[in-house]
Design a protein around this motif. Structure first.
Motif, short mmCIF file in Angstrom:
data_model
loop_
_atom_site.label_atom_id
_atom_site.label_comp_id
_atom_site.label_asym_id
_atom_site.label_seq_id
_atom_site.Cartn_x
_atom_site.Cartn_y
_atom_site.Cartn_z
N LEU A 134 8.39 -2.11 -1.42
CA LEU A 134 7.29 -1.81 -2.35
C LEU A 134 7.10 -2.95 -3.35
O LEU A 134 5.97 -3.31 -3.68
CB LEU A 134 7.57 -0.52 -3.13
CG LEU A 134 7.34 0.80 -2.41
CD1 LEU A 134 7.62 1.96 -3.37
CD2 LEU A 134 5.90 0.90 -1.88
N TRP A 138 3.80 -5.26 -3.77
CA TRP A 138 3.20 -5.41 -5.09
C TRP A 138 2.97 -6.90 -5.42
O TRP A 138 1.93 -7.27 -5.96
CB TRP A 138 4.09 -4.76 -6.14
CG TRP A 138 3.66 -4.97 -7.56
CD1 TRP A 138 4.29 -5.69 -8.52
CD2 TRP A 138 2.47 -4.44 -8.18
NE1 TRP A 138 3.59 -5.65 -9.69
CE2 TRP A 138 2.47 -4.89 -9.52
CE3 TRP A 138 1.43 -3.63 -7.74
CZ2 TRP A 138 1.47 -4.56 -10.42
CZ3 TRP A 138 0.42 -3.30 -8.64
CH2 TRP A 138 0.44 -3.76 -9.96
N GLU A 141 0.00 -8.12 -3.52
CA GLU A 141 -1.23 -7.56 -4.11
C GLU A 141 -1.58 -8.31 -5.40
O GLU A 141 -2.76 -8.60 -5.65
CB GLU A 141 -1.02 -6.07 -4.38
CG GLU A 141 -2.32 -5.35 -4.75
CD GLU A 141 -2.13 -3.83 -4.87
OE1 GLU A 141 -1.43 -3.25 -4.02
OE2 GLU A 141 -2.69 -3.26 -5.81
N ARG A 142 -0.56 -8.64 -6.21
CA ARG A 142 -0.83 -9.37 -7.44
C ARG A 142 -1.37 -10.77 -7.14
O ARG A 142 -2.23 -11.28 -7.86
CB ARG A 142 0.43 -9.51 -8.32
CG ARG A 142 0.93 -8.25 -8.99
CD ARG A 142 -0.09 -7.21 -9.27
NE ARG A 142 -1.13 -7.58 -10.22
CZ ARG A 142 -2.32 -6.98 -10.33
NH1 ARG A 142 -2.62 -5.97 -9.55
NH2 ARG A 142 -3.20 -7.37 -11.22
N ARG A 149 -9.35 -12.30 -9.73
CA ARG A 149 -9.66 -12.29 -11.16
C ARG A 149 -10.26 -13.63 -11.57
O ARG A 149 -11.19 -13.69 -12.38
CB ARG A 149 -8.40 -12.00 -11.98
CG ARG A 149 -7.99 -10.54 -11.98
CD ARG A 149 -6.62 -10.34 -12.60
NE ARG A 149 -6.31 -8.93 -12.75
CZ ARG A 149 -5.74 -8.39 -13.82
NH1 ARG A 149 -5.40 -9.14 -14.85
NH2 ARG A 149 -5.49 -7.09 -13.88
N LEU A 160 -11.56 -5.33 -13.10
CA LEU A 160 -11.48 -4.06 -12.37
C LEU A 160 -11.76 -4.27 -10.89
O LEU A 160 -11.01 -3.81 -10.02
CB LEU A 160 -12.49 -3.07 -12.99
CG LEU A 160 -12.74 -1.76 -12.25
CD1 LEU A 160 -11.46 -0.93 -12.20
CD2 LEU A 160 -13.87 -0.97 -12.92
N ASP A 163 -8.85 -6.00 -9.12
CA ASP A 163 -7.68 -5.15 -8.87
C ASP A 163 -7.95 -4.16 -7.73
O ASP A 163 -7.09 -3.93 -6.88
CB ASP A 163 -7.32 -4.37 -10.14
CG ASP A 163 -6.69 -5.26 -11.20
OD1 ASP A 163 -6.52 -6.47 -10.94
OD2 ASP A 163 -6.37 -4.75 -12.29
N VAL A 164 -9.14 -3.59 -7.73
CA VAL A 164 -9.45 -2.56 -6.72
C VAL A 164 -9.59 -3.21 -5.34
O VAL A 164 -9.08 -2.68 -4.34
CB VAL A 164 -10.72 -1.77 -7.12
CG1 VAL A 164 -11.16 -0.86 -5.98
CG2 VAL A 164 -10.47 -0.97 -8.38
N ALA A 167 -6.15 -4.12 -3.94
CA ALA A 167 -5.42 -2.94 -3.47
C ALA A 167 -5.99 -2.44 -2.14
O ALA A 167 -5.24 -2.06 -1.23
CB ALA A 167 -5.49 -1.83 -4.52
N ALA A 168 -7.31 -2.46 -2.02
CA ALA A 168 -7.93 -1.97 -0.79
C ALA A 168 -7.60 -2.88 0.39
O ALA A 168 -7.31 -2.40 1.49
CB ALA A 168 -9.45 -1.87 -0.99
N ALA A 171 -4.00 -2.27 1.39
CA ALA A 171 -3.85 -0.98 2.07
C ALA A 171 -4.39 -1.05 3.50
O ALA A 171 -3.79 -0.50 4.42
CB ALA A 171 -4.57 0.12 1.28
N ALA A 172 -5.52 -1.73 3.68
CA ALA A 172 -6.08 -1.86 5.02
C ALA A 172 -5.13 -2.67 5.91
O ALA A 172 -4.83 -2.28 7.04
CB ALA A 172 -7.46 -2.54 4.95
N ASN A 175 -2.08 -0.59 6.76
CA ASN A 175 -2.40 0.46 7.74
C ASN A 175 -2.32 -0.12 9.15
O ASN A 175 -1.71 0.47 10.04
CB ASN A 175 -3.80 1.00 7.43
CG ASN A 175 -4.27 2.02 8.45
OD1 ASN A 175 -4.61 1.65 9.57
ND2 ASN A 175 -4.27 3.29 8.09
N ARG A 178 1.41 -1.14 10.02
CA ARG A 178 2.26 0.01 10.37
C ARG A 178 1.92 0.54 11.76
O ARG A 178 2.81 0.92 12.53
CB ARG A 178 2.10 1.14 9.34
CG ARG A 178 2.96 0.99 8.12
CD ARG A 178 3.00 2.29 7.31
NE ARG A 178 1.67 2.74 6.92
CZ ARG A 178 1.04 2.36 5.81
NH1 ARG A 178 1.61 1.54 4.96
NH2 ARG A 178 -0.16 2.82 5.54
#
Lengths: 241, 241
Positions: A134, A138, A141-142, A149, A160, A163-164, A167-168, A171-172, A175, A178
């Motif tokens: 994790l 992270w 992602e940063r 940014r 905003l 960051d979003v 993260a997306a 996550a994609a 996914n 995995r």
């Protein structure tokens, strides 16, 4: 969308596998053999160095802790990702760039499918390794968010958005990763991640940095259910324009 | 969009602050006093129970570890979130539901601004606490993704959509939460999180479960730069319909 432009180049033009010290590889191989035979918790650093035939100092020269030997290539991959983003052209679509940067992680996993699948099963069993993973996710992602940014920061809600989107995209990517790992490395990893990233990209559109004097509000989006009377759609468009 | 419908109800109709055992609150208060005075690493569980005037067993009755006393309300909040999602109406927009579920976390932080701001500064300084926080955030994200997988799983790419939307909603929420914490709790927390979640929601649209016989492809989206000649927009719409 581009498929794997990031994955096909390296900053230094060399293949990392060739320049990795053999002792480091030997430590990773010894560690994994013991983790699989005895279990992760039951294996000590002393056991690993004994099997690899080196001293403790050699281990800690390459790995700060036992956890790090499980994920031996993330530091290199994170550095590659940051270098890739740092040399992105000014006019490149930032969302596409972070998708390409994320592909570097998949490439690292796909370089050695058997090792990646072994680690996947190990990580699922050991809570400490999941926590470590994790923290690695992270950091990726940063790295993506920092780049975004810089590119979007001057726009309304730029931080905003950065960051979003980061993260997306992560996550994609994860996914798809995995799903590839669950297939024991048999699926087409690149195709799976391309498909997943295309979804993330479509959610945020191409987000080009607007040319001077044009604000992001200058794009009008109209959504209508198929079958809506055309006059109703037109009325909405007129009021939007 | 709804602003804080989730935050205004609780499953049991009671105020959690009233039913929390006083000994538990005393332990949290003692722990934070010591963390701030001596530092987190320098404070032991024995120090905490001595100051609170209770025995070690009482501490471990409420908290599995020293880390847990730093985040005393996440378990309750996670349970509230799962309960809220479990009782979501079948016809509710799933993206809106997860946004409302995320607001429960903000509400927990906003219940006690001074405590939340203290913890924010503490967590930034102690790597172990940051790792713990990452694992907590991951559990919230999984709770949202599980609900979304249930709602979207039958659709093309449902699992992928669920994972990406959950990550985006959590990132938007956390962006607003961090900005509120950086303001030392002075900003309007609810307004900040509403704004951030509205962005995440806009990226994925209202994703209603389509009524029987209607496929998700039945919505047409047309994007055009303001100033595009109307005839050109019309041509695009006609071909889409």
């Amino acid at each position: 969308m581009s498929t794997s432009s990031a994955a096909s180049r390296r900053g230094d033009g060399t293949d990392a596998a060739q320049v990795r010290p053999p002792m480091r590889d030997a430590l990773v191989a010894a560690a994994f053999r013991l983790f699989l035979e005895r279990g992760y918790e039951q294996t000590t650093v002393d056991d690993i160095v004994a099997l690899a035939g080196v001293g403790r100092r050699s281990f800690f020269r390459y790995f700060p802790s036992k956890e790090d030997v499980v994920f031996p290539d993330h530091e290199r991959c994170l550095a590659d990702m940051k270098a890739f983003l740092a040399r992105s052209p000014e006019d490149a679509d930032p969302v596409r760039q972070v998708c390409d940067a994320a592909r570097l992680v998949l490439r690292m996993y796909a370089e050695n499918p058997a090792f990646s699948v072994q680690r996947y099963h190990l990580t699922k069993k050991v809570p400490g390794l999941r926590a470590y993973e994790l923290s690695v996710v992270w950091r990726y992602e940063r790295a993506l968010a920092e780049y975004l940014r810089g590119r979007l920061g001057g726009r309304p809600d730029g931080i905003l958005r950065a960051d979003v989107i980061a993260a997306a995209v992560v996550a994609a990517h994860n996914n798809a990763l995995r799903s590839w790992l669950r297939s024991e490395g048999r699926e087409d990893a690149a195709a799976a991640v391309d498909h997943a990233l295309a979804f993330a990209q479509s959610a945020f559109g191409d987000v080009p940095v607007p040319p001077r004097g044009e604000s992001p509000e200058d794009v009008v989006v109209v959504a209508a259910r198929r079958g809506t009377p055309l006059w109703q759609v037109l009325r909405e468009i007129e009021s939007a324009f």
